[in-house]
Design a protein around this motif. Structure first.
Motif, short mmCIF file in Angstrom:
data_model
loop_
_atom_site.label_atom_id
_atom_site.label_comp_id
_atom_site.label_asym_id
_atom_site.label_seq_id
_atom_site.Cartn_x
_atom_site.Cartn_y
_atom_site.Cartn_z
N LYS A 58 0.85 -1.18 0.00
CA LYS A 58 0.00 0.00 0.00
C LYS A 58 0.89 1.23 0.00
CE LYS A 58 -0.83 0.57 4.98
NZ LYS A 58 -1.87 0.63 6.03
N TYR A 59 0.32 2.33 -0.51
CA TYR A 59 1.11 3.55 -0.70
C TYR A 59 0.34 4.77 -0.22
CZ TYR A 59 3.85 0.59 -3.82
OH TYR A 59 4.64 -0.41 -4.33
N ALA A 60 1.09 5.78 0.19
CA ALA A 60 0.49 7.08 0.42
C ALA A 60 0.01 7.62 -0.93
CB ALA A 60 1.51 8.03 1.03
N ASP A 61 -1.09 8.35 -0.91
CA ASP A 61 -1.64 8.89 -2.16
C ASP A 61 -0.61 9.76 -2.89
OD1 ASP A 61 -5.04 9.40 -0.92
OD2 ASP A 61 -4.04 7.63 -1.77
N SER A 62 0.22 10.44 -2.13
CA SER A 62 1.18 11.38 -2.73
C SER A 62 2.27 10.69 -3.54
CB SER A 62 1.81 12.24 -1.64
OG SER A 62 2.48 11.43 -0.70
N VAL A 63 2.46 9.39 -3.34
CA VAL A 63 3.55 8.70 -4.05
C VAL A 63 3.05 7.60 -4.97
CG1 VAL A 63 5.09 9.19 -2.10
CG2 VAL A 63 4.04 6.92 -2.30
N LYS A 64 1.74 7.35 -4.97
CA LYS A 64 1.20 6.30 -5.84
C LYS A 64 1.59 6.55 -7.28
CE LYS A 64 -2.85 4.74 -3.27
NZ LYS A 64 -4.31 4.82 -3.12
N ASP A 65 1.91 5.50 -7.97
CA ASP A 65 2.30 5.51 -9.39
C ASP A 65 3.69 6.11 -9.62
OD1 ASP A 65 -1.08 6.45 -10.15
OD2 ASP A 65 -0.20 4.44 -10.13
N ARG A 66 4.36 6.51 -8.56
CA ARG A 66 5.73 7.01 -8.69
C ARG A 66 6.72 6.14 -7.91
NH1 ARG A 66 7.24 11.80 -6.68
NH2 ARG A 66 5.67 11.86 -5.03
N PHE A 67 6.31 5.64 -6.75
CA PHE A 67 7.19 4.85 -5.89
C PHE A 67 6.74 3.39 -5.91
CE2 PHE A 67 8.50 8.37 -2.64
CZ PHE A 67 8.88 9.19 -3.69
N THR A 68 7.71 2.50 -5.74
CA THR A 68 7.41 1.07 -5.67
C THR A 68 8.20 0.44 -4.53
OG1 THR A 68 7.04 0.94 -8.06
CG2 THR A 68 7.39 -1.13 -6.89
N ILE A 69 7.49 -0.22 -3.64
CA ILE A 69 8.16 -0.95 -2.55
C ILE A 69 8.24 -2.42 -2.94
CG2 ILE A 69 6.00 -1.35 -1.27
CD1 ILE A 69 7.65 -1.00 1.33
N SER A 70 9.36 -3.04 -2.59
CA SER A 70 9.52 -4.46 -2.87
C SER A 70 10.43 -5.05 -1.79
CB SER A 70 10.12 -4.69 -4.26
OG SER A 70 11.40 -4.10 -4.38
N ARG A 71 10.43 -6.36 -1.70
CA ARG A 71 11.29 -7.01 -0.72
C ARG A 71 11.95 -8.24 -1.34
NH1 ARG A 71 7.73 -8.20 4.24
NH2 ARG A 71 9.58 -9.35 4.95
N ASP A 72 13.16 -8.50 -0.89
CA ASP A 72 13.91 -9.68 -1.29
C ASP A 72 14.19 -10.46 -0.02
OD1 ASP A 72 15.77 -11.59 -2.05
OD2 ASP A 72 16.77 -10.27 -3.48
N ASN A 73 13.40 -11.47 0.23
CA ASN A 73 13.52 -12.22 1.47
C ASN A 73 14.85 -12.98 1.56
OD1 ASN A 73 11.04 -11.33 2.45
ND2 ASN A 73 9.94 -13.07 1.56
N ALA A 74 15.40 -13.34 0.44
CA ALA A 74 16.68 -14.05 0.45
C ALA A 74 17.81 -13.14 0.92
CB ALA A 74 16.99 -14.59 -0.94
N LYS A 75 17.63 -11.83 0.73
CA LYS A 75 18.66 -10.87 1.12
C LYS A 75 18.28 -10.08 2.37
CE LYS A 75 20.48 -10.18 -3.55
NZ LYS A 75 20.78 -9.20 -4.62
N ASN A 76 17.13 -10.38 2.96
CA ASN A 76 16.66 -9.63 4.15
C ASN A 76 16.64 -8.13 3.87
OD1 ASN A 76 16.53 -12.09 5.39
ND2 ASN A 76 17.91 -11.57 7.08
N THR A 77 16.17 -7.77 2.70
CA THR A 77 16.23 -6.38 2.27
C THR A 77 14.90 -5.93 1.68
OG1 THR A 77 18.59 -6.57 1.82
CG2 THR A 77 17.44 -4.75 0.77
#
Length: 115
Positions: A58-77
Motif C-alpha cells: 500500500k502507498y500514500a496517495d502522494s507517491v502512488k504511481d511514482r514509488f514502488t516498494i519491494s522485498r527480497d527475502n533471500a537478502k533480508n532487504t
C-alpha cells in the motif's frame, strides 16, 4: 541486537530517480511487515509505503504511481524505488520492521530533491 540499515539516499534533481535499500539483521525477516516512512523538516513522520510479509503493498496517495516498494527475502532487504521525484519528496526516509507488538526502526537516510 536488531539492525535496520538504510542506504541509497542522496541529492537528485526533480524528475529523477533513486532507489533506497534497507537491510535487516537479527530478525526473522520473512515474518515482518516492512515500511518506508519519511519526515520532512517541521512535519510529522508519515507512511510512504508498506509491504506485508505476504507481499501485499500500500502507498500514500502522494507517491502512488511514482514509488514502488519491494522485498527480497533471500537478502533480508526491502527496497523503495522512487521515480519522478518532486521537491516535496525531500525528507529523511526511515525503514520500519513490524510484527505484532514489535517494531524496529532504521537510522534514516536523507533524500534531497533540488534543482
Amino acid at each position: 541486537q536488531v539492525q535496520l540499515v538504510e542506504s541509497g539516499g542522496g541529492l537528485v534533481q526533480p524528475g529523477g530517480s533513486l532507489r533506497l535499500s534497507c537491510s535487516a539483521s537479527r530478525i526473522t525477516f520473512t515474518m515482518y511487515a516492512m515500511g518506508w516512512y519519511r519526515q520532512a523538516p517541521g512535519k510529522q513522520r508519515e507512511l510512504v509505503a508498506h509491504i506485508t510479509s505476504g507481499g501485499d503493498t500500500k502507498y500514500a496517495d502522494s507517491v502512488k504511481d511514482r514509488f514502488t516498494i519491494s522485498r527480497d527475502n533471500a537478502k533480508n532487504t526491502v527496497y523503495l524505488q522512487m521515480n519522478s521525484l518532486k521537491l516535496e519528496d525531500t525528507a529523511v526516509y526511515y525503514c520500519r520492521a513490524a510484527l505484532q507488538y514489535r517494531e524496529y526502526w532504521g537510522q534514516g537516510t536523507q533524500v534531497t530533491v533540488s534543482s
